[in-house]
Design a protein around this motif. Structure first.
Motif, short mmCIF file in Angstrom:
data_model
loop_
_atom_site.label_atom_id
_atom_site.label_comp_id
_atom_site.label_asym_id
_atom_site.label_seq_id
_atom_site.Cartn_x
_atom_site.Cartn_y
_atom_site.Cartn_z
N PRO A 137 0.79 -1.24 0.00
CA PRO A 137 0.00 0.00 0.00
C PRO A 137 0.82 1.29 0.00
O PRO A 137 0.29 2.35 -0.30
N GLU A 138 2.10 1.23 0.35
CA GLU A 138 2.91 2.43 0.47
C GLU A 138 3.23 3.02 -0.91
O GLU A 138 3.18 2.33 -1.93
N TYR A 139 3.61 4.28 -0.91
CA TYR A 139 3.96 4.93 -2.18
C TYR A 139 5.18 4.22 -2.78
O TYR A 139 6.19 4.02 -2.10
N PRO A 140 5.13 3.87 -4.07
CA PRO A 140 6.20 3.03 -4.64
C PRO A 140 7.53 3.73 -4.83
O PRO A 140 8.55 3.06 -4.96
N ARG A 141 7.53 5.07 -4.90
CA ARG A 141 8.76 5.79 -5.22
C ARG A 141 9.06 6.82 -4.15
O ARG A 141 8.84 8.01 -4.34
N PRO A 142 9.57 6.41 -3.00
CA PRO A 142 9.89 7.39 -1.94
C PRO A 142 10.97 8.38 -2.35
O PRO A 142 11.15 9.40 -1.68
N ASP A 143 11.69 8.09 -3.43
CA ASP A 143 12.70 9.03 -3.91
C ASP A 143 12.08 10.13 -4.79
O ASP A 143 12.77 11.09 -5.15
N TRP A 144 10.76 10.02 -5.10
CA TRP A 144 10.12 11.03 -5.96
C TRP A 144 8.61 10.90 -5.76
O TRP A 144 7.93 10.24 -6.50
N GLN A 145 8.10 11.55 -4.74
CA GLN A 145 6.75 11.28 -4.25
C GLN A 145 5.88 12.53 -4.22
O GLN A 145 6.30 13.59 -3.75
N ARG A 146 4.64 12.36 -4.68
CA ARG A 146 3.63 13.42 -4.59
C ARG A 146 2.53 13.00 -3.63
O ARG A 146 2.31 11.82 -3.38
N ASP A 147 1.81 14.03 -3.14
CA ASP A 147 0.76 13.79 -2.14
C ASP A 147 -0.52 13.23 -2.75
O ASP A 147 -1.22 12.45 -2.12
#
Length: 917
Positions: A16-26
């Motif tokens: 469920p977490e955002y897949p790209r923590p190096d490039w993340q939008r809200d």
């Protein structure tokens, strides 16, 4: 916003977490979870318009983001070909003017997407991330139908990598929707320097020409930068720089990250992206008067203790079931004392790279290979995908090296071989034209990313062309063989040498490093599932002997479906290396210390009882932590005397600890015990505060030459060889280790005829004790059924499963699984003692079972050992034996079988011993 935030209402979704923590939008929506699915074996979907109303007939359900071949997908079919996915979604961004993007972590191999029957786009390549702008096809306040067609036929030109462990068919990384303003940041690459200078190359998509502001805020606002821009309509390349005051450098020991955000403000709205960077520099450098380089991190030498990671999960295949499991992977590596990992023949998932960044481990990332000929189609597909990978992963500080090819896979031109003359044909069909293409790829990758080390080909065929790092692979078993091989490679490595290079190319002063090693392939037919602890320790001592070597990659991190040379089992369970038995507190991490004491000696040497031996030592330092300090080398010689741990000698040597690299120390002179024993020289390097820096040991098979051995024990000893039984009743019985080990399974007994000394030699016998080393005996298929073992072919390298229990080299290394047995000791049929044998172990504690292996390329129950069993004969029976002076000794096993170890096997240098007095 916190990096890694999950989307609302998504807690029950897989990943469920955002897949790209190096490039993340809200503003985003996770699309993992259940999708409708169907196969299309006849390729009818396009003509029958499965992307339209016919999509409602999809009969199966699949769990995204798992390959349709994997168990977690719910499909579990390895069928290659075409699969269709359908999902109905109602979602709109908070700002109705925002643009909407459908993003895919990865789809293998060719992917077509429709939104509400409108074809949105096509992508080819199994490992790269991609996205489509779906704004114009998306309906507000209504259900939207997403249909994906994935095609995976395993074409020769596909960059497939080593998928034999588990195919990554179809969607195999997360899928999500993401909202952006009309003008937005497409990407940004951070190049960092140790002095704190951060260079940024950003790409901005602007819906119209005009003024905008790009702002940077990191470290909770402590690091700020702002640049005013005049943007043209369309894509804009922007370069800017800022400086971090008193920068905190990233390293595996101190993995400091600067978390923050990029903000684009202008007529196109406000785009906010959460990201991070780590400040570090990777390089190579000459030190002192050496003519060869070392790899450096932040300007200092770094010794790379690494492992090969197939990055395979038994249920998700190349897709981890959860973020926690990816985090645990890095934690398990750190627990071993490793500081780097080579991700093998694949780029890693961005979230696992995030955990490598955050927890601190260096990453060598491989490009996936194709398996056909290196023709124009394969080359074009490879280059397109390699660029996607490098662009996607550029900002991860953990990645220090790109490996463009592995072991010449995909570089051999089989179809042309028959038409070439012997003068034209290079061994393995690695043609000169292909070699030049590899050189071009190396230079191309250096142009894309000059901040990292690039390797042309990680070789097992001595075939570098041009590279930043001079690596080689070897899989050799046996101390002498490993020692000779490593020394030969080191001696042949110098600027101008043609060794390990192909096509008339020669070595530069590039650093020398091993990039694959182990004994999984160093044994005839493969090592099966056997102990690796013995081999591992002497191999690392050999590596650290050589000042020229700056690291290694051990195969491998976990066992996989056909290779069992992992530090851990596939399920993450520990293997027992047994080092703590030799040196209290020692673990495998001691062998990975940047400050290390090399014992320049065999792992075990036979020596005469009472003799004095000289043990050469070397100091190996790739850290300046203790420079200018005085460390202590504490040593102890101990041995086990029939169950009693005896310290024969001990001492301490002061060491002035200065300078990088390898240098000799004064050898230790140690006097061995005056009896038969396995003697252990245990050493510890101590910091000034008494903290242990590293531990190491070596062993000696001490021999007295007496027929039944000499031991420091009251009374006399009668010894009986374990294979000298008069009868047995086991359904399965065989001897091993040159007759020094007797095996019986499953239930049965060994019977020995024992004669005590006569009255003339011993007038009266008052006490009798029976001593023997025994373990349970786990029966393998080869023990019970026999049959011929089929040697693995090339398909084994692609992941074909192995017949492990038929492999003659298999003897399961000690781990969490136990195989218990009970042994009853009888004298003339009368039971006198019962022992519960907890296991049938094999690891470094089986010193004599390793030392007396007859062949290095064949394992005969290597490393196996037992438990010392001591049974006192009751007084009444001892009185009878005082008169008769002979008896039958029966060792009876219940269910779990019995293994008996003689003088030259196991860990105790005794046969079946009868002590009398």
């Amino acid at each position: 916003m916190t990096i890694g935030t999950v989307s609302k209402g998504s807690k029950q979704l897989p990943r469920p977490e955002y897949p790209r923590p190096d490039w993340q939008r809200d503003e985003w929506l996770n699309l993992n979870g259940e999708w409708a699915f169907r196969f299309d074996p006849e390729d009818l979907g396009r003509t029958k318009r499965w992307f339209g109303e016919a999509a409602s007939s999809f009969e199966a359900a699949i769990a995204v983001p798992f390959s349709w071949a994997s168990p977690l997908s719910g499909i579990g079919s390895d069928e290659k070909g075409i699969g269709w996915y359908r999902r109905d979604v109602e979602w709109e961004p908070a700002n109705e003017k925002d643009r909407l993007f459908l993003r895919f972590g990865a789809v293998d191999y060719t992917c077509d997407v429709w939104i509400n029957e409108i074809h949105i786009g096509t992508h080819s390549g199994g490992y790269g991330a991609f996205e489509f702008d779906v704004t114009d096809a998306w309906k507000a306040n209504a259900a939207n139908r997403i249909v994906v067609r994935a095609e995976d036929f395993d074409h020769d030109y596909q960059a497939r990598g080593k998928q034999g462990y588990g195919e990554i068919r179809g969607i195999w990384q997360p899928v999500w929707l993401e909202a952006r303003p009309q003008s937005y940041l497409l990407g940004a690459k951070f190049t960092t320097r140790m002095d704190g200078r951060i260079d940024v190359a950003a790409t901005i998509v602007s819906h119209q020409a005009g003024a905008s502001t790009l702002s940077f805020a990191f470290a909770e606002g402590a690091v700020r930068h702002r640049v005013e821009l005049e943007l043209a309509e369309g894509e804009n390349e922007v370069r800017t720089s800022f400086t971090v005051a008193e920068p905190l450098l990233w390293s595996p020991e101190t993995p400091h990250l600067y978390f923050g955000e990029l903000r684009l403000d202008g007529a196109g709205g406000c785009d906010l992206v959460h990201t991070y960077f780590g400040i570090r520099e990777i390089g190579t450098a000459l030190f002192g008067d050496r003519g060869y380089r070392w790899i450096t991190l932040n300007g200092k030498p770094v010794y790379l203790n690494g492992t090969l990671d197939q990055s395979y999960h038994p249920t998700g295949y190349f897709t981890y079931p959860s973020d926690e499991e990816m985090q645990d992977e890095i934690s398990l590596m750190k627990r071993l004392g490793l500081n780097f990992v080579r991700i093998h023949i694949k780029p890693e998932e961005p979230r696992k790279l995030y955990w490598a960044d955050k927890l601190g481990i260096l990453v060598m990332e491989d490009m996936p290979c194709f398996w056909g000929n290196p023709d124009e189609g394969a080359r074009a597909a490879y280059e397109r995908e390699a660029k996607e990978i490098i662009d996607r992963d550029f900002n991860h500080p953990s990645i220090f090296s790109w490996v463009m090819f592995n072991e010449t896979w995909g570089l051999k031109t089989n179809s042309q071989a028959s038409s070439l003359t012997s003068d034209q044909l290079h061994p393995n069909h690695y043609l000169p034209g292909t070699q030049e293409w590899v050189r071009t790829i190396y230079r191309w990758a250096k142009g894309l990313d000059p901040t990292r080390i690039v390797e042309d080909n990680s070789p097992c065929n001595w075939d570098h062309v041009e590279t930043d790092i001079n690596t080689w692979h070897f899989y050799i078993n046996g101390y002498e063989e490993v020692r000779k091989h490593v020394a030969e490679v080191v001696e042949k490595t110098f600027p101008g040498s043609a060794f390990n290079y192909i096509g008339g190319n020669a070595q530069s002063d590039a650093p020398l490093m091993n990039s694959e090693c182990g004994n999984v392939w160093g044994i005839d037919g493969g090592a099966g599932d056997s102990d690796l602890a013995w081999h591992y320790r002497y191999m690392l001592n050999e590596f650290r002997r050589h000042d020229k070597m700056c690291g290694f990659v051990f195969t491998e991190f976990r066992d996989v479906v056909n290779e069992f040379n992992g530090y851990y089992r596939l399920d993450g369970q520990d293997k027992k290396f047994g080092y703590e038995w030799f040196v209290p507190g020692m673990t495998i991490a001691d062998l990975h210390s940047p400050d290390f004491i090399v014992i320049d000696a065999p792992p075990c040497a036979t020596a005469e009882a009472g003799s004095t031996v000289s043990v050469p030592l070397l100091r190996s330092s790739f850290s300046d932590r203790y420079f200018g300090q005085r460390l202590s080398l504490a040593w102890e010689l101990w041995y086990d005397n029939l169950g009693d741990r005896i310290v024969a000698a001990q001492g301490s040597v002061a060491l002035d600890w200065n300078g990088y690299g390898v240098s000799p120390l004064a050898p230790l002179q140690v006097a061995l015990p005056n009896q038969d024993a396995v003697a252990v020289l245990a050493i510890r390097l101590l910091a000034p505060n008494g903290e242990t820096v590293t531990r190491n040991f070596t062993t000696f098979d001490v021999r007295s030459g007496a027929p039944h051995g000499t031991y420091d024990a009251d009374g006399g000893i009668v010894g009986v060889p374990v294979a000298g039984f008069s009868e047995h009743s086991f359904p399965y019985q065989w001897n091993a280790i040159q007759g020094q080990k007797a095996n019986g399974g499953a239930s049965g007994r060994f019977v020995y005829d024992i004669e005590l000394p006569g009255v003339d030699e011993q007038a009266a016998i008052g006490e009798i004790e029976i001593m023997f080393e025994a373990g349970a005996k786990r029966l393998l298929t080869r023990n019970t059924e026999g049959g011929e073992y089929k040697r693995p072919d090339l398909s084994f390298m692609h992941g074909a499963k192995s017949d492990t229990e038929r492999n003659p080299n298999t003897y399961y290394m000690t781990d969490a699984e136990r195989h218990e047995s009970t042994v009853i000791v009888r004298i003339d049929g009368v039971p006198i003692e019962t022992f519960v044998l907890p296991d049938d172990p094999a690891d470094s504690r089986g010193v004599l079972s390793w030392h007396y292996q007859p062949e290095s390329r064949k394992l005969d129950e290597a490393g196996s050992y037992g438990y010392l069993c001591k049974a006192v004969v009751p007084s009444a029976i001892a009185l009878q034996l005082n008169r008769s002076r002979k008896f039958t000794l029966q060792l009876e096993a219940k269910d779990g079988g019995l293994a008996l170890y003689g003088r030259n096997a196991g860990r105790y240098p005794i046969d079946i011993a009868v002590r009398y007095r």
